[in-house]
Design a protein around this motif. Sequence first.
Motif, PDB file in Angstrom:
ATOM      1  N   THR A  42       0.867  -1.176   0.000  1.00 27.93           N
ATOM      2  CA  THR A  42       0.000   0.000   0.000  1.00 27.93           C
ATOM      3  C   THR A  42       0.905   1.227   0.000  1.00 27.93           C
ATOM      4  O   THR A  42       2.117   1.121   0.217  1.00 27.93           O
ATOM      5  CB  THR A  42      -0.888   0.038   1.256  1.00 27.93           C
ATOM      6  OG1 THR A  42      -0.028   0.180   2.408  1.00 27.93           O
ATOM      7  CG2 THR A  42      -1.749  -1.206   1.389  1.00 27.93           C
ATOM      8  N   ASP A  77      -9.370  -2.282  -1.122  1.00 29.09           N
ATOM      9  CA  ASP A  77     -10.581  -1.563  -0.728  1.00 29.09           C
ATOM     10  C   ASP A  77     -10.472  -0.106  -1.160  1.00 29.09           C
ATOM     11  O   ASP A  77      -9.436   0.340  -1.635  1.00 29.09           O
ATOM     12  CB  ASP A  77     -10.852  -1.702   0.776  1.00 29.09           C
ATOM     13  CG  ASP A  77      -9.775  -1.074   1.639  1.00 29.09           C
ATOM     14  OD1 ASP A  77      -9.124  -0.118   1.185  1.00 29.09           O
ATOM     15  OD2 ASP A  77      -9.596  -1.533   2.777  1.00 29.09           O
ATOM     16  N   ARG A  79     -10.352   2.550   0.563  1.00 26.73           N
ATOM     17  CA  ARG A  79      -9.540   3.420   1.412  1.00 26.73           C
ATOM     18  C   ARG A  79      -8.071   3.387   1.022  1.00 26.73           C
ATOM     19  O   ARG A  79      -7.411   4.411   0.980  1.00 26.73           O
ATOM     20  CB  ARG A  79      -9.679   3.019   2.883  1.00 26.73           C
ATOM     21  CG  ARG A  79     -11.071   3.291   3.454  1.00 26.73           C
ATOM     22  CD  ARG A  79     -11.193   2.759   4.863  1.00 26.73           C
ATOM     23  NE  ARG A  79     -11.079   1.290   4.814  1.00 26.73           N
ATOM     24  CZ  ARG A  79     -10.399   0.565   5.675  1.00 26.73           C
ATOM     25  NH1 ARG A  79      -9.754   1.117   6.657  1.00 26.73           N
ATOM     26  NH2 ARG A  79     -10.352  -0.739   5.559  1.00 26.73           N
ATOM     27  N   GLU A  80      -7.537   2.206   0.785  1.00 23.08           N
ATOM     28  CA  GLU A  80      -6.118   2.119   0.444  1.00 23.08           C
ATOM     29  C   GLU A  80      -5.894   0.998  -0.552  1.00 23.08           C
ATOM     30  O   GLU A  80      -6.225  -0.152  -0.298  1.00 23.08           O
ATOM     31  CB  GLU A  80      -5.258   1.910   1.696  1.00 23.08           C
ATOM     32  CG  GLU A  80      -3.807   2.122   1.416  1.00 23.08           C
ATOM     33  CD  GLU A  80      -2.999   2.446   2.654  1.00 23.08           C
ATOM     34  OE1 GLU A  80      -2.046   3.212   2.512  1.00 23.08           O
ATOM     35  OE2 GLU A  80      -3.306   1.927   3.733  1.00 23.08           O
TER      36      GLU A  80
END
Length: 188
Positions: A42, A77, A79-80
Amino acid sequence: MASQEAGLPKTFVVEGAQGLKLLAHEARQHVISVVYEGNELTATEAAELCGLTPSAMSYHLRMLERAGVLLVAEGSDGRERRYRRAARSFQVRGGDRGGGAGVQLRSTIGIWIDTQTRAIERWLGAGAQGTGAIQTQVLRLTAEQSAELVERMNALFEEYDEVSEANDPDIGEWETYWAHLPRVREPR
């Protein structure tokens, strides 16, 4: 992740001035090195590895994604995002030397040599176990013979890549580096 890896091309090739500019930043080189070992990262994880903020690292990851070097991993996802390699191996070619490519190539090779040096230091630190080898040799070759050598080495790497993929993931891993460069003598 194994299902995502199955359809990957064997090699992602970066060449020429534009490709080398992509590799001119050490953070991008470090991310490529880690991700092309089969890891996913990430922006936060990559930022920690490279000593950057997640925001700055996101910029570099998006740049690598736009260039096709990295892919967004399935299951990321909103979000990241998790990034993964776009091929099983990564190759840099010099291309033409116009447009300042020499500076980017020098930077890229320096980072590659640092990565290789760390691998050798880890091997020596572990007692130089296994059948590792380091070889340097000067060959007198025509341009055609040089091209044939590169082609044959690439074929050998592909052959062993297939062997590697079929092997048990718990057996030993080997870091393999190869360079073939024209010898340029220092002026006297």
